[in-house]
Write an enzyme that holds these catalytic residues in place. Structure first.
Site, PDB file in Angstrom:
ATOM      1  N   ASP A   1     -52.930 -42.213  29.240  1.00 35.46           N
ATOM      2  CA  ASP A   1     -54.101 -42.959  29.717  1.00 35.46           C
ATOM      3  C   ASP A   1     -54.279 -44.242  28.939  1.00 35.46           C
ATOM      4  O   ASP A   1     -54.977 -45.153  29.382  1.00 35.46           O
ATOM      5  CB  ASP A   1     -55.354 -42.098  29.601  1.00 35.46           C
TER       6      ASP A   1
ATOM      7  N   ARG B   1     -65.254 -43.880  33.970  1.00 38.77           N
ATOM      8  CA  ARG B   1     -64.526 -43.045  33.002  1.00 38.77           C
ATOM      9  C   ARG B   1     -64.074 -43.958  31.852  1.00 38.77           C
ATOM     10  O   ARG B   1     -63.590 -45.061  32.116  1.00 38.77           O
ATOM     11  CB  ARG B   1     -63.309 -42.351  33.645  1.00 38.77           C
TER      12      ARG B   1
ATOM     13  N   ARG C   1     -57.905 -39.132  40.313  1.00 36.87           N
ATOM     14  CA  ARG C   1     -57.771 -39.081  38.851  1.00 36.87           C
ATOM     15  C   ARG C   1     -56.341 -39.484  38.508  1.00 36.87           C
ATOM     16  O   ARG C   1     -55.492 -39.647  39.367  1.00 36.87           O
ATOM     17  CB  ARG C   1     -58.189 -37.727  38.253  1.00 36.87           C
ATOM     18  N   GLY C   2     -56.098 -39.633  37.177  1.00 37.08           N
ATOM     19  CA  GLY C   2     -54.809 -40.160  36.735  1.00 37.08           C
ATOM     20  C   GLY C   2     -54.971 -41.663  36.533  1.00 37.08           C
ATOM     21  O   GLY C   2     -55.531 -42.352  37.397  1.00 37.08           O
ATOM     22  N   ALA C   3     -54.480 -42.150  35.383  1.00 34.34           N
ATOM     23  CA  ALA C   3     -54.779 -43.534  34.993  1.00 34.34           C
ATOM     24  C   ALA C   3     -54.389 -44.585  36.053  1.00 34.34           C
ATOM     25  O   ALA C   3     -55.235 -45.402  36.450  1.00 34.34           O
ATOM     26  CB  ALA C   3     -54.108 -43.823  33.648  1.00 34.34           C
TER      27      ALA C   3
ATOM     28  N   GLN D   1     -54.856 -29.507  36.185  1.00 35.78           N
ATOM     29  CA  GLN D   1     -54.023 -30.491  36.898  1.00 35.78           C
ATOM     30  C   GLN D   1     -52.562 -30.048  36.948  1.00 35.78           C
ATOM     31  O   GLN D   1     -51.844 -30.378  37.894  1.00 35.78           O
ATOM     32  CB  GLN D   1     -54.097 -31.863  36.203  1.00 35.78           C
TER      33      GLN D   1
ATOM     34  N   ASN E   1     -53.644 -39.118  25.807  1.00 35.81           N
ATOM     35  CA  ASN E   1     -53.329 -38.403  27.059  1.00 35.81           C
ATOM     36  C   ASN E   1     -54.146 -37.110  27.101  1.00 35.81           C
ATOM     37  O   ASN E   1     -54.816 -36.740  26.123  1.00 35.81           O
ATOM     38  CB  ASN E   1     -51.825 -38.126  27.168  1.00 35.81           C
ATOM     39  N   LYS E   2     -54.071 -36.442  28.201  1.00 36.90           N
ATOM     40  CA  LYS E   2     -54.886 -35.246  28.475  1.00 36.90           C
ATOM     41  C   LYS E   2     -54.968 -34.283  27.285  1.00 36.90           C
ATOM     42  O   LYS E   2     -53.982 -34.058  26.586  1.00 36.90           O
ATOM     43  CB  LYS E   2     -54.282 -34.545  29.704  1.00 36.90           C
TER      44      LYS E   2
HETATM   45  O1  MRU Z   1     -58.342 -36.468  33.576  1.00 38.36           O
HETATM   46  P1  MRU Z   1     -57.164 -36.952  34.347  1.00 38.36           P
HETATM   47  O2  MRU Z   1     -56.624 -35.964  35.323  1.00 38.36           O
HETATM   48  O3  MRU Z   1     -57.423 -38.319  34.981  1.00 38.36           O
HETATM   49  O4  MRU Z   1     -56.069 -37.162  33.222  1.00 38.36           O
HETATM   50  C1  MRU Z   1     -54.817 -37.657  33.602  1.00 38.36           C
HETATM   51  C2  MRU Z   1     -53.828 -37.661  32.526  1.00 38.36           C
HETATM   52  O5  MRU Z   1     -54.083 -37.334  31.390  1.00 38.36           O
HETATM   53  C3  MRU Z   1     -52.490 -38.187  32.900  1.00 38.36           C
HETATM   54  O6  MRU Z   1     -51.499 -37.582  32.139  1.00 38.36           O
HETATM   55  C4  MRU Z   1     -52.469 -39.701  32.678  1.00 38.36           C
HETATM   56  O7  MRU Z   1     -53.533 -40.318  33.318  1.00 38.36           O
HETATM   57  C5  MRU Z   1     -51.196 -40.301  33.161  1.00 38.36           C
HETATM   58  S1  MRU Z   1     -51.133 -40.344  34.912  1.00 38.36           S
HETATM   59  C6  MRU Z   1     -49.718 -41.152  35.382  1.00 38.36           C
END
Ligand code: MRU
Length: 309
Positions: free
Chosen positions: A213, A78, A44-46, A172, A222-223
């Site tokens: 993201d 996603r 996970r994470g963009a 996270q 973002n999250k």
């Molecule tokens: O749902 P996730 O864990 O993929 O969400 C991730 C985030 O919101 C991060 O802050 C974002 O992807 C930046 S990662 C460098």
């Protein structure tokens, strides 16, 4: 510890659902395995899902599968992070899918180090930096974006402290960001998400840095929880920075056109294995927030610090 690696024509992903308790790798032999890993948030994470998607395309090509079809399926895993779409299109339009994926792997680390270099210029000695979710090495191939800025400042010798929001429902912040900071001996404290405003009001936060993201016209996605943090930071005059590579940017569309991923109710109904709400509880579980540009002090990229557009 690597977030992912390519070996013997397979992709190995550090299973982030098992962290911090166990360090195990999920072996992807097919592009469908990569889709499964993205959907279940083993990766996970963009930036990380972008590079994993590129390797997923390489697996499809090695198996002689229809790349257009594989790309469409991977993109559907996603909906919110731009990097997934960017990565699939980039390898699809390249001469050699695997070579391009390997190039993106290396580039991601260089990009994050450049973000760290620019970002550390806004960090002062003595800062306490609040972050939300995990925009660290685990969200990328390595080093991280928001946590990359923190890493860079720390390694330059700045005396800084980090506050991680736990980041319900997937935690996270608690599971991944605290773990990363501990691994590097960067002073870190964990708070529940609802304590962020109180910490700011009490003068215990001097800056906020988060990842993204999607960066698009009018703001950033973002999250979930990031919007409340940004609103509180504005109220208490605390600089709010977003750190993100150009691969997360969408210059064409409004941020309000972003598809916000809705995840499973069980993530909210349970805390880990433990059910926390009565049977029959109705749930909404949007996974991302949209933060309007007027709440953002600057967007730290590998090319410098930009204003929201
Ligand atoms: O749902 P996730 O864990 O993929 O969400 C991730 C985030 O919101 C991060 O802050 C974002 O992807 C930046 S990662 C460098």
């Amino acid at each position: 510890m690597k977030t992912m690696y390519w070996k013997d024509n397979h992709l190995f992903l550090l299973d982030q659902t098992e962290l911090p308790d166990e360090i195990t790798y999920f072996e992807c032999k097919t592009y469908k395995d990569v889709i499964h890993a993205i959907k279940t948030m083993k990766v996970r994470g963009a930036p990380a899902i972008g590079v994993a998607a590129a390797f997923g395309m390489a697996l499809a090509e090695l198996a002689g599968e229809d790349l257009q079809k594989a790309g469409d399926e991977i993109k559907a895993a996603r909906p919110t992070a731009v990097n997934l779409f960017w990565a699939v299109d980039r390898v699809f339009n390249s001469d050699n899918v695997l070579d391009e994926a390997l190039k993106m792997y290396d580039e991601d680390i260089e990009t994050n180090k450049a973000i760290g270099k620019y970002g550390s210029t806004v960090i002062d000695n003595g800062d306490t930096i609040l972050t939300h979710c995990n925009a660290g090495a685990l969200a990328c191939v390595d080093y991280g974006t928001a946590l990359g800025v923190i890493r860079a400042a720390f390694h330059e010798g700045k005396k800084i402290k980090v506050i991680c929001d736990e980041t319900r429902p997937f935690c996270q912040g608690a599971r991944l960001s605290v773990f990363e900071m501990q691994q590097e001996n960067i002073p870190v404290k964990l708070i529940v998400d609802s304590a962020a405003g109180r910490m700011m009001q009490a003068g215990k936060v001097s800056k906020v840095i988060v990842g993204a993201d999607r960066v698009a016209k009018g703001g950033v996605a973002n999250k979930i929880g990031t919007l409340m943090v940004a609103l509180a930071a504005k109220r208490f005059n605390i600089p709010f920075y977003v750190a993100a590579p150009k691969s997360t940017f969408d210059f064409e569309n409004s941020i309000y056109d972003t598809e916000i991923e809705e995840r499973e109710p069980d993530e909210v109904l349970y805390f880990g294995e433990c059910r926390v709400a009565p049977e029959g509880t109705e749930v909404e579980n949007p996974s991302f927030d949209i933060v309007p540009g007027d709440l953002i002090t600057g967007i730290i990229t590998e090319e410098g610090i930009l204003e929201p557009f």
